[in-house]
Design a protein around this motif. Structure first.
Motif, mmCIF file in Angstrom:
data_model
loop_
_atom_site.group_PDB
_atom_site.id
_atom_site.type_symbol
_atom_site.label_atom_id
_atom_site.label_comp_id
_atom_site.label_asym_id
_atom_site.label_seq_id
_atom_site.Cartn_x
_atom_site.Cartn_y
_atom_site.Cartn_z
ATOM 1 N N THR A 173 -39.080 -20.995 16.153
ATOM 2 C CA THR A 173 -37.725 -21.206 16.671
ATOM 3 C C THR A 173 -36.695 -21.228 15.545
ATOM 4 O OG1 THR A 173 -38.578 -22.463 18.552
ATOM 5 C CG2 THR A 173 -36.261 -22.768 18.003
ATOM 6 N N THR A 174 -37.025 -21.893 14.436
ATOM 7 C CA THR A 174 -36.064 -21.960 13.326
ATOM 8 C C THR A 174 -35.833 -20.585 12.704
ATOM 9 O OG1 THR A 174 -37.896 -22.606 11.855
ATOM 10 C CG2 THR A 174 -36.519 -24.370 12.754
ATOM 11 N N LEU A 175 -36.896 -19.789 12.586
ATOM 12 C CA LEU A 175 -36.735 -18.449 12.008
ATOM 13 C C LEU A 175 -35.922 -17.535 12.921
ATOM 14 C CD1 LEU A 175 -40.216 -17.669 10.385
ATOM 15 C CD2 LEU A 175 -38.038 -18.077 9.233
ATOM 16 N N VAL A 176 -36.247 -17.564 14.207
ATOM 17 C CA VAL A 176 -35.507 -16.727 15.159
ATOM 18 C C VAL A 176 -34.048 -17.163 15.217
ATOM 19 C CG1 VAL A 176 -35.265 -16.112 17.594
ATOM 20 C CG2 VAL A 176 -37.532 -16.158 16.542
ATOM 21 N N GLY A 177 -33.840 -18.490 15.230
ATOM 22 C CA GLY A 177 -32.472 -19.000 15.267
ATOM 23 C C GLY A 177 -31.671 -18.572 14.051
ATOM 24 N N ALA A 178 -32.306 -18.624 12.871
ATOM 25 C CA ALA A 178 -31.625 -18.205 11.643
ATOM 26 C C ALA A 178 -31.263 -16.728 11.701
ATOM 27 C CB ALA A 178 -32.518 -18.488 10.438
ATOM 28 N N ALA A 179 -32.173 -15.912 12.214
ATOM 29 C CA ALA A 179 -31.912 -14.474 12.315
ATOM 30 C C ALA A 179 -30.740 -14.198 13.248
ATOM 31 C CB ALA A 179 -33.171 -13.754 12.809
ATOM 32 N N LEU A 181 -28.270 -16.233 13.960
ATOM 33 C CA LEU A 181 -27.034 -16.704 13.333
ATOM 34 C C LEU A 181 -26.548 -15.748 12.247
ATOM 35 C CD1 LEU A 181 -27.875 -20.507 13.162
ATOM 36 C CD2 LEU A 181 -26.053 -19.452 14.514
ATOM 37 N N ILE A 182 -27.476 -15.142 11.522
ATOM 38 C CA ILE A 182 -27.088 -14.152 10.515
ATOM 39 C C ILE A 182 -26.421 -12.950 11.181
ATOM 40 C CG2 ILE A 182 -28.001 -12.480 8.846
ATOM 41 C CD1 ILE A 182 -30.085 -14.622 8.088
ATOM 42 N N ILE A 183 -26.981 -12.538 12.318
ATOM 43 C CA ILE A 183 -26.380 -11.426 13.070
ATOM 44 C C ILE A 183 -24.974 -11.796 13.528
ATOM 45 C CG2 ILE A 183 -26.551 -10.076 15.208
ATOM 46 C CD1 ILE A 183 -29.605 -10.234 14.885
ATOM 47 N N LEU A 184 -24.816 -13.040 13.992
ATOM 48 C CA LEU A 184 -23.496 -13.499 14.426
ATOM 49 C C LEU A 184 -22.520 -13.565 13.254
ATOM 50 C CD1 LEU A 184 -24.509 -16.333 16.934
ATOM 51 C CD2 LEU A 184 -23.557 -14.087 17.481
ATOM 52 N N LYS A 185 -23.042 -13.930 12.078
ATOM 53 C CA LYS A 185 -22.203 -13.953 10.876
ATOM 54 C C LYS A 185 -21.685 -12.547 10.565
ATOM 55 C CE LYS A 185 -20.585 -15.044 6.754
ATOM 56 N NZ LYS A 185 -19.321 -15.781 6.580
ATOM 57 N N VAL A 186 -22.608 -11.578 10.636
ATOM 58 C CA VAL A 186 -22.220 -10.186 10.388
ATOM 59 C C VAL A 186 -21.202 -9.724 11.425
ATOM 60 C CG1 VAL A 186 -23.068 -7.804 10.325
ATOM 61 C CG2 VAL A 186 -24.391 -9.639 9.247
ATOM 62 N N ALA A 187 -21.367 -10.248 12.654
ATOM 63 C CA ALA A 187 -20.465 -9.846 13.738
ATOM 64 C C ALA A 187 -19.100 -10.517 13.634
ATOM 65 C CB ALA A 187 -21.102 -10.166 15.084
ATOM 66 N N GLY A 188 -18.975 -11.488 12.720
ATOM 67 C CA GLY A 188 -17.655 -12.068 12.523
ATOM 68 C C GLY A 188 -17.553 -13.566 12.685
ATOM 69 N N TRP A 189 -18.636 -14.235 13.077
ATOM 70 C CA TRP A 189 -18.560 -15.700 13.214
ATOM 71 C C TRP A 189 -18.742 -16.318 11.837
ATOM 72 C CZ3 TRP A 189 -22.754 -19.633 14.700
ATOM 73 C CH2 TRP A 189 -22.166 -20.884 14.940
ATOM 74 N N GLY A 197 -28.327 -20.970 7.187
ATOM 75 C CA GLY A 197 -28.895 -21.631 6.018
ATOM 76 C C GLY A 197 -29.550 -22.952 6.366
ATOM 77 N N VAL A 198 -28.904 -23.686 7.282
ATOM 78 C CA VAL A 198 -29.472 -24.970 7.719
ATOM 79 C C VAL A 198 -30.841 -24.760 8.359
ATOM 80 C CG1 VAL A 198 -29.202 -26.879 9.348
ATOM 81 C CG2 VAL A 198 -27.239 -26.104 8.001
ATOM 82 N N LEU A 199 -30.943 -23.747 9.225
ATOM 83 C CA LEU A 199 -32.215 -23.482 9.901
ATOM 84 C C LEU A 199 -33.290 -22.998 8.931
ATOM 85 C CD1 LEU A 199 -31.134 -21.854 13.290
ATOM 86 C CD2 LEU A 199 -31.987 -24.159 12.881
ATOM 87 N N ILE A 200 -32.888 -22.214 7.941
ATOM 88 C CA ILE A 200 -33.865 -21.748 6.949
ATOM 89 C C ILE A 200 -34.399 -22.925 6.142
ATOM 90 C CG2 ILE A 200 -34.131 -20.405 4.831
ATOM 91 C CD1 ILE A 200 -32.150 -18.376 6.062
ATOM 92 N N VAL A 201 -33.503 -23.836 5.754
ATOM 93 C CA VAL A 201 -33.936 -25.043 5.035
ATOM 94 C C VAL A 201 -34.860 -25.876 5.922
ATOM 95 C CG1 VAL A 201 -33.170 -27.235 4.059
ATOM 96 C CG2 VAL A 201 -31.923 -25.130 3.529
ATOM 97 N N ALA A 202 -34.499 -25.986 7.210
ATOM 98 C CA ALA A 202 -35.335 -26.740 8.144
ATOM 99 C C ALA A 202 -36.717 -26.111 8.258
ATOM 100 C CB ALA A 202 -34.665 -26.792 9.516
ATOM 101 N N ASN A 203 -36.764 -24.784 8.273
ATOM 102 C CA ASN A 203 -38.047 -24.081 8.357
ATOM 103 C C ASN A 203 -38.921 -24.383 7.144
ATOM 104 O OD1 ASN A 203 -39.660 -21.339 7.652
ATOM 105 N ND2 ASN A 203 -39.520 -21.593 9.873
ATOM 106 N N VAL A 204 -38.303 -24.368 5.958
ATOM 107 C CA VAL A 204 -39.049 -24.661 4.731
ATOM 108 C C VAL A 204 -39.559 -26.099 4.746
ATOM 109 C CG1 VAL A 204 -38.862 -24.893 2.226
ATOM 110 C CG2 VAL A 204 -37.816 -22.932 3.381
#
Length: 213
Positions: A173-179, A181-189, A197-204
């Motif tokens: 869930t954390t990896l999919v969520g991070a992916a 959010l990155i797409i949303l960042k590219v889209a302008g959010w 980044g928060v989710l990636i840290v949580a995954n680690v």
């Protein structure tokens, strides 16, 4: 499972005057061979007068007991030593019963009813007229464990399996969520990258906690 579980532990039914079911029921045809679920001593035989009909109780070395009910015939006597897989009687429809089945109950050394469901499949596998001695030896696989230890081992395996499934779910869930959010960042959010980044840290951190790092 070889025989259908027709009654669950703790369920309420008018057949039992709405009292919680003290064991489980297996829909076993009448006059099917029944065998002992473990090594112990027959400490009680039910002759058919009570609700449980004909049956017996086996006391195991740790003090726990297995109870068989609604049998047509009991082939063991009080004080008799029985081994795992040894024939103890025939299934039936005696006592307060609405159809052919085996009632199987389990009592702790303290005399409290406990849930015998973890033993249902093992019980079904050693029951019936199609079980031969070779199958008994193969099914045994207890390594001298008591009934309580066997039940505890089964419960531990189930708990570990659930834990592994939850771990995989959280990590995925954390990896999919991070992916996403990155797409949303590219889209302008603009906050997408930060939350990714928060989710990636949580995954680690989760991998570290679960021993995966």
């Amino acid at each position: 499972m070889k025989f259908r579980l027709s009654g669950e532990y703790g369920e309420l039914s008018p057949v039992r005057n709405w009292e919680p079911h003290s064991g489980i029921d297996l829909a076993i045809p009448e006059n099917s061979t029944l065998r002992s679920i473990g090594e112990g001593v027959i400490d009680k035989v039910f002759t058919g007068e009570g609700p449980i009909g004909k049956g017996l109780s086996i006391q195991f070395p740790d003090g726990s007991r297995a109870i068989y009910g609604h049998m047509n015939e009991v082939k063991a006597k009080v004080g008799e030593q029985v081994n795992f897989g040894e024939v103890i009687g025939l299934s039936g429809n005696t006592g307060n019963s609405t159809g052919a089945h085996l009632h199987f109950g389990l009592k702790s050394p303290e005399g409290q009813f406990t849930d015998p469901t973890p033993l249902a499949e093992q019980l079904a596998n050693i029951s019936g007229n199609d079980v031969h001695q070779g199958m008994i030896s193969k099914l045994m696989g207890w390594g001298g464990e008591t009934l309580r230890e066997k039940t505890a081992d089964m419960a531990t395996e189930i708990a570990l399996g659930i834990g592994d499934a939850l771990k995989d779910l959280l990590l995925g869930t954390t990896l999919v969520g991070a992916a996403v959010l990155i797409i949303l960042k590219v889209a302008g959010w603009k906050d997408g990258g930060r939350w990714a980044g928060v989710l990636i840290v949580a995954n680690v951190l989760l991998k570290y906690l679960f021993g995966g790092v």
